[in-house]
Design a protein around this motif. Structure first.
Motif, PDB file in Angstrom:
ATOM      1  N   UNK A   1       0.850  -1.186   0.000  1.00 38.68           N
ATOM      2  CA  UNK A   1       0.000   0.000   0.000  1.00 38.68           C
ATOM      3  C   UNK A   1       0.887   1.237   0.000  1.00 38.68           C
ATOM      4  N   UNK A   2       0.605   2.187  -0.896  1.00 38.66           N
ATOM      5  CA  UNK A   2      -0.239   2.063  -2.100  1.00 38.66           C
ATOM      6  C   UNK A   2       0.503   1.267  -3.171  1.00 38.66           C
ATOM      7  N   UNK A   3      -0.270   0.631  -4.073  1.00 43.71           N
ATOM      8  CA  UNK A   3       0.365  -0.198  -5.101  1.00 43.71           C
ATOM      9  C   UNK A   3       0.602   0.644  -6.343  1.00 43.71           C
ATOM     10  N   UNK A   4      -0.382   0.751  -7.204  1.00 41.30           N
ATOM     11  CA  UNK A   4      -0.202   1.541  -8.427  1.00 41.30           C
ATOM     12  C   UNK A   4      -0.893   2.889  -8.344  1.00 41.30           C
ATOM     13  N   UNK A   5      -1.803   3.024  -7.403  1.00 48.78           N
ATOM     14  CA  UNK A   5      -2.490   4.301  -7.237  1.00 48.78           C
ATOM     15  C   UNK A   5      -1.944   4.985  -5.987  1.00 48.78           C
ATOM     16  N   UNK A   6      -1.711   6.265  -6.067  1.00 46.41           N
ATOM     17  CA  UNK A   6      -1.881   7.093  -7.271  1.00 46.41           C
ATOM     18  C   UNK A   6      -0.614   7.086  -8.117  1.00 46.41           C
ATOM     19  N   UNK A   7      -0.732   7.458  -9.331  1.00 47.64           N
ATOM     20  CA  UNK A   7       0.418   7.677 -10.196  1.00 47.64           C
ATOM     21  C   UNK A   7       0.796   6.522 -11.085  1.00 47.64           C
ATOM     22  N   UNK A   8       0.206   5.359 -10.884  1.00 48.08           N
ATOM     23  CA  UNK A   8       0.530   4.227 -11.738  1.00 48.08           C
ATOM     24  C   UNK A   8       1.878   3.618 -11.376  1.00 48.08           C
ATOM     25  N   UNK A   9       2.513   3.045 -12.354  1.00 47.24           N
ATOM     26  CA  UNK A   9       3.799   2.372 -12.143  1.00 47.24           C
ATOM     27  C   UNK A   9       4.837   3.379 -11.670  1.00 47.24           C
ATOM     28  N   UNK A  10       5.659   2.945 -10.615  1.00 45.85           N
ATOM     29  CA  UNK A  10       6.688   3.827 -10.067  1.00 45.85           C
ATOM     30  C   UNK A  10       8.056   3.260 -10.372  1.00 45.85           C
ATOM     31  N   UNK A  11       9.067   4.106 -10.201  1.00 45.59           N
ATOM     32  CA  UNK A  11      10.433   3.664 -10.516  1.00 45.59           C
ATOM     33  C   UNK A  11      11.007   2.791  -9.419  1.00 45.59           C
ATOM     34  N   UNK A  12      10.457   2.872  -8.217  1.00 48.29           N
ATOM     35  CA  UNK A  12      10.956   2.066  -7.097  1.00 48.29           C
ATOM     36  C   UNK A  12       9.861   1.957  -6.048  1.00 48.29           C
ATOM     37  N   UNK A  13       9.898   0.801  -5.334  1.00 47.42           N
ATOM     38  CA  UNK A  13       8.946   0.560  -4.257  1.00 47.42           C
ATOM     39  C   UNK A  13       9.742   0.214  -2.984  1.00 47.42           C
ATOM     40  N   UNK A  14       9.247   0.687  -1.839  1.00 47.07           N
ATOM     41  CA  UNK A  14       9.928   0.407  -0.557  1.00 47.07           C
ATOM     42  C   UNK A  14       8.892  -0.001   0.495  1.00 47.07           C
ATOM     43  N   UNK A  15       8.263  -1.171   0.313  1.00 44.42           N
ATOM     44  CA  UNK A  15       7.292  -1.636   1.312  1.00 44.42           C
ATOM     45  C   UNK A  15       8.009  -2.022   2.620  1.00 44.42           C
ATOM     46  N   UNK A  16       7.333  -1.773   3.752  1.00 43.29           N
ATOM     47  CA  UNK A  16       7.901  -2.088   5.066  1.00 43.29           C
ATOM     48  C   UNK A  16       7.738  -3.584   5.296  1.00 43.29           C
ATOM     49  N   UNK A  17       8.828  -4.309   5.146  1.00 40.58           N
ATOM     50  CA  UNK A  17       8.778  -5.767   5.197  1.00 40.58           C
ATOM     51  C   UNK A  17       8.843  -6.292   6.636  1.00 40.58           C
ATOM     52  N   UNK A  18       9.670  -5.678   7.479  1.00 42.48           N
ATOM     53  CA  UNK A  18       9.829  -6.108   8.869  1.00 42.48           C
ATOM     54  C   UNK A  18       9.543  -4.920   9.788  1.00 42.48           C
ATOM     55  N   UNK A  19       8.918  -5.188  10.938  1.00 43.09           N
ATOM     56  CA  UNK A  19       8.665  -4.132  11.911  1.00 43.09           C
ATOM     57  C   UNK A  19       8.535  -4.756  13.301  1.00 43.09           C
ATOM     58  N   UNK A  20       9.020  -4.046  14.280  1.00 40.31           N
ATOM     59  CA  UNK A  20       8.916  -4.462  15.685  1.00 40.31           C
ATOM     60  C   UNK A  20       9.048  -3.188  16.542  1.00 40.31           C
ATOM     61  N   UNK A  21       8.519  -3.200  17.743  1.00 42.88           N
ATOM     62  CA  UNK A  21       7.782  -4.268  18.432  1.00 42.88           C
ATOM     63  C   UNK A  21       6.461  -4.589  17.730  1.00 42.88           C
ATOM     64  N   UNK A  22       5.919  -5.758  18.012  1.00 38.44           N
ATOM     65  CA  UNK A  22       4.734  -6.242  17.302  1.00 38.44           C
ATOM     66  C   UNK A  22       3.463  -5.727  17.954  1.00 38.44           C
ATOM     67  N   UNK A  23       3.292  -4.411  17.961  1.00 35.35           N
ATOM     68  CA  UNK A  23       2.057  -3.824  18.473  1.00 35.35           C
ATOM     69  C   UNK A  23       1.067  -3.698  17.330  1.00 35.35           C
ATOM     70  N   UNK A  24      -0.195  -3.431  17.667  1.00 35.82           N
ATOM     71  CA  UNK A  24      -1.227  -3.315  16.635  1.00 35.82           C
ATOM     72  C   UNK A  24      -0.909  -2.186  15.674  1.00 35.82           C
ATOM     73  N   UNK A  25      -0.458  -1.059  16.205  1.00 28.66           N
ATOM     74  CA  UNK A  25      -0.152   0.076  15.334  1.00 28.66           C
ATOM     75  C   UNK A  25       1.006  -0.252  14.412  1.00 28.66           C
TER      76      UNK A  25
END
Length: 628
Positions: free
Chosen positions: A148-172
């Motif tokens: 999130x977001x994937x292609x919207x807005x703006x369509x295809x992007x030159x790079x993506x940086x999704x948050x793959x790991x996170x801690x502490x494991x709280x709901x937020x």
């Protein structure tokens, strides 16, 4: 007219009393005025000194607080960045970091106790456009949220940086999995700078997803904060150039920081609570976002706020410039005030009043002394008149009374001698009694005159050899009655500091009494001595005259030294009762005391002390009855 004149007289009298009072008490009022002026000057200089000294001390106190706080902020930000570098080390040590391994590292750095401002520590993976579909499929297969977001807005992007790991494991924190912050300009700018520089870079003020407060009904909340990105490069790839670093980029270790709690543990017990501390994200506090406020009340740039001391400083944190604002609170100024000027003023006024009181007492003493001097002059004048009358009386007694006595005695003697044959034995006895009475009267007059002279003549003290005086008096008594055999014992080196002629009179009376009252004693003994160590409670030395004659009843010893007081009848021992009174007066004039001890038929001892050079405790011992 008469009333006005009376008013003028009253006014004149009052002014006269006032001027006399001021003339006598002017010194006291002058001391009061000078003391108050000195107290005022002392208060001014104390106030000036305290103001300068306290202001300098508080400037040092303020500067030291600033330095200590800035050092603490540096240590805290270094600790936050060290956590990011440690997380990057986890990636460098492993080709693939699992979620359990990541959470274990975050638990180890103790975010809840040591890094309270760190909301989340994560890893944003670098996904190229040609890898996007594979990443989405992998996330879907693992049951993770989609990017999130994937292609919207703006369509295809030159790079993506999704948050793959996170801690502490709280709901937020878990709700941000696969969230791509690169679409946000603030995050994109920080990530690009971090990628190209190889160093951690912070965003400007952004909002960080956190747990909602306890009193809120919402599940999650957005809190002001910022993010810091640290690039992770592929192992073995060249990173010396910007192009090389861009090719080797694997992703970013990212730390999300809340404004609340960011620097709370910086301020320990040593921080001055009367100093406000604020942190701004930018070089200008007036136009920058507030990152931290120690007391929750923003003061930097507020119109009308005039702190005692204030200062702005700048520090660099993860590629951004922060402004530190320090300002004193009202409590700091109250703490900087000193009671010394008030104390000096109060002390000065107190000392002034004390000096005035002392001066007034001295003036009053002077006034009383003047009055007493006048009273003494009047008393002396009256005493001189009395003395003149007494001298006239003494002259009258000496001359006017002696003449009739001589006439009585003379004619009685003529009758005895010329008319002895005409008078019978009874008549001759009457004439003898008349002559004896006239002689006794003459002796009494002489003794009274001697007693009067003892009290009026001046006292001339000098060293006196009492032993020699006593020996001479005994020798005269022996010459007057050569038929008596009396043993006389006198101590050696018995001296005194007194009037020689008066002391001779006293010894003549004491030794004469001893001689008289031993007349009927065989083996008569008279002793004169001095006890130089009479013991506690005695005035040394204690002189004494002791005999083994008729003695007296100790119960009547208090009558011995009174004028005309006798314990023996005239038919037993002749005398006038004036001798011991004369002794008591002489001893008292020398500042001493006299007392006696005796028993009927066993003799008597008369003690006396003399003042002058030999001073000490003049208390008479309990075992010896003081009678004068």
């Amino acid at each position: 007219m008469s009333g006005f004149r009376a008013f003028l007289l009253t006014l004149r009298s009052g002014l006269g009393r006032l001027f006399r009072h001021l003339r006598l008490a002017g010194a006291a009022y002058g001391v009061l005025l000078i003391s108050l002026l000195l107290a005022g000057l002392a208060w001014y200089y104390a106030w000036y000194y305290v103001r300068q000294t306290v202001e300098a001390q508080d400037q040092v106190r303020f500067d030291e607080t600033i330095q200590a706080t800035q050092a603490a902020v540096d240590r805290k930000t270094d600790a936050y960045l060290a956590a990011l570098f440690g997380a990057r080390g986890v990636f460098l040590a492993s080709k693939a970091v699992e979620r359990e391994e990541w959470e274990s590292y975050v638990r180890g750095i103790e975010t809840k106790t040591r890094l309270e401002g760190l909301q989340a520590l994560g890893f944003a993976r670098y996904v190229r456009p040609d890898e996007r579909e594979a990443f989405v499929a992998e996330a879907e297969e693992g049951g993770l949220p989609e990017m999130r977001p994937d292609l919207d807005p703006g369509g295809e992007r030159s790079a993506y940086f999704p948050l793959e790991l996170v801690a502490p494991s709280s709901e937020a924190n878990l709700s941000t999995i696969n969230q791509d912050a690169y679409t946000d300009l603030a995050h994109k700018v920080a990530m690009d700078r971090a990628r190209d520089s190889g160093s951690p870079q912070a965003t400007k003020m952004v909002y960080v997803l956190t747990e909602s407060p306890k009193d809120s009904s919402a599940d999650l909340a957005l809190s002001p904060g910022f993010a810091v990105y640290l690039p992770v490069y592929a192992e073995g790839e060249p990173v010396e150039t910007v192009a090389g670093r861009r090719r080797a980029l694997r992703g970013f270790v990212v730390g999300y920081f809340r404004r609340d709690g960011l620097l709370d543990d910086v301020f320990g017990s040593g921080f001055d609570p009367a100093i406000d501390f604020e942190v701004y994200d930018g070089a200008d506090v007036e136009s920058s976002s507030l990152l931290y406020d120690e007391d929750g009340v923003q003061r930097a740039g507020v119109q009308g706020y005039d702190p005692f001391f204030s200062e702005k400083r700048r520090i660099g944190v993860a590629g951004r410039e922060w402004s530190l604002y320090f300002a004193t609170l009202p409590g700091f100024k109250r703490g900087a005030e000193s009671d010394l000027p008030s104390f000096v003023l109060a002390s000065g006024v107190g000392v002034s009043i004390l000096l005035f009181g002392i001066s007034w007492m001295l003036v009053r003493s002077r006034i009383l002394a003047v009055r007493a001097s006048k009273d003494l002059e009047e008393a002396n004048t009256e005493l001189e008149g009395t003395n003149r009358e007494l001298e006239a009386f003494s002259y009258s007694v000496s001359h006017d009374l002696r003449a009739p006595l001589r006439t009585i005695d003379g004619f009685s003697q003529i009758l005895q001698e010329d008319y002895e044959r005409e008078l019978d034995d009874e008549g001759m006895d009457y004439l003898g009694r008349v002559r004896a009475a006239s002689k006794h009267m003459a002796t009494l007059i002489d003794d009274l005159l001697d007693l009067s002279r003892v009290g009026r003549r001046p006292l001339r003290r000098e060293p006196v050899d009492l032993a020699r005086l006593a020996a001479g008096i005994i020798e005269e008594l022996r010459e007057s009655q050569p038929g008596r055999d009396v043993e006389f014992v006198a101590g050696e080196n018995i001296t005194a500091w007194g009037d020689a002629s008066l002391l001779k009179v006293a010894l003549e009376n004491l030794l004469g009494n001893a001689w008289k009252f031993t007349a009927r004693r065989r083996g008569a003994r008279i002793e004169f001595g001095a006890d130089r160590d009479p013991g506690p409670g005695f005035l040394a030395p204690v002189y004494y005259v002791r005999d083994n004659g008729a003695g007296f009843d100790q119960a009547y010893s208090d009558k011995l030294f009174g004028a005309f007081q006798r314990l023996h009848g005239q038919d037993e021992f002749e005398g006038t009762g004036i001798g011991l009174a004369t002794v008591a007066r002489i001893v008292h004039r020398h500042g001493g005391r006299v007392w006696a001890e005796g028993r009927v038929g066993e003799g008597a001892t008369f003690y006396f002390t003399l003042g002058g050079r030999d001073t000490g405790d003049r208390t008479v011992p309990a075992k010896k009855a003081e009678v004068a």
